[in-house]
Scaffold this active site. Structure first.
Site, short mmCIF file in Angstrom:
data_model
loop_
_atom_site.label_atom_id
_atom_site.label_comp_id
_atom_site.label_asym_id
_atom_site.label_seq_id
_atom_site.Cartn_x
_atom_site.Cartn_y
_atom_site.Cartn_z
N ASP A 1 68.70 37.32 -101.00
CA ASP A 1 70.09 37.66 -100.76
C ASP A 1 70.89 36.37 -100.83
O ASP A 1 70.34 35.27 -100.70
CB ASP A 1 70.21 38.33 -99.38
CG ASP A 1 71.63 38.60 -99.01
OD1 ASP A 1 72.33 39.30 -99.77
OD2 ASP A 1 72.06 38.10 -97.95
N ASP B 1 74.74 35.57 -99.48
CA ASP B 1 75.58 35.19 -98.34
C ASP B 1 74.82 35.30 -97.02
O ASP B 1 74.34 36.37 -96.67
CB ASP B 1 76.83 36.07 -98.29
CG ASP B 1 77.68 35.90 -99.54
OD1 ASP B 1 78.29 34.83 -99.69
OD2 ASP B 1 77.70 36.83 -100.38
N HIS C 1 79.51 47.17 -106.67
CA HIS C 1 80.18 48.36 -106.15
C HIS C 1 80.48 48.29 -104.65
O HIS C 1 79.77 47.64 -103.90
CB HIS C 1 79.29 49.59 -106.42
CG HIS C 1 78.90 49.73 -107.83
ND1 HIS C 1 77.64 49.42 -108.30
CD2 HIS C 1 79.61 50.11 -108.92
CE1 HIS C 1 77.58 49.62 -109.60
NE2 HIS C 1 78.77 50.04 -110.00
#
Length: 181
Positions: A10, A12, A83
């Site tokens: 991942d 952040d 999205h």
């Protein structure tokens, strides 16, 4: 002992920044991350980005800017869900679309891959595909453990790491070096 094929990271809060989104040009890696990525790549471990970035859909950033930034950090490939949570896509974590896309493109066995993240959604996506699940306490990691316990209740997290460096040390002890013995 499983042979580690790849690590999905991942962005952040896991490899830099904090528990908020920092757009390309504003995002800073934690000091040791670039060195650890180089080390993993020298040991033939593929490194993939695995990140939700709804700001793209909202017109706040461009996908290509994220791709360029992440490739510049040394990632082998970049998987981004652009999205918002209300768009109903199959790629936004905790859905598994990004993991499945990487599996097909790179011929991976996801059970031999690790997913590292600071949010419950990273860990749930990893659990759905049988990957090694590592939650880091940086970013939103501590709040994921405390505030989202209900979402992680049925998930056996393989390791809870203090930070990315701790994660890599654990992976070397348990998968990478042990396969060389």
């Amino acid at each position: 002992m499983r042979q580690l094929e790849a690590i999905f990271l991942d962005r952040d809060g896991t490899i830099g920044g904090d528990d908020t989104v920092h757009y390309p040009g504003e995002f800073e890696l934690f000091l040791y991350v670039e060195k650890e990525i180089k080390r993993l790549k020298q040991d033939n471990i593929k490194i993939f980005s695995f990140t939700n970035q709804p700001g793209i859909s909202n017109g706040l950033a461009k996908r290509q800017d994220f791709v360029q930034e992440l490739k510049g950090f040394g990632f082998n490939d970049v998987y981004i869900c652009p999205h918002r949570h209300d768009e109903g896509c199959s790629c936004r974590k905790p859905n598994t679309g990004m993991l499945i896309e990487a599996q097909q493109k790179h011929e991976l066995r996801l059970e031999n891959c690790a997913v590292v993240g600071d949010r419950w959604s990273d860990i749930v996506a990893a659990a759905k595909v049988g990957s090694i699940k590592i939650l880091v306490k940086t970013g939103a990691g501590k709040s994921s453990l405390n505030e989202h316990f209900d979402k992680l209740n049925d998930v056996n997290i393989d390791y809870i790491a203090n930070d990315f460096k701790d994660t890599i040390s654990w992976l070397y002890r348990n998968f990478i070096l042990s396969n060389r013995l």
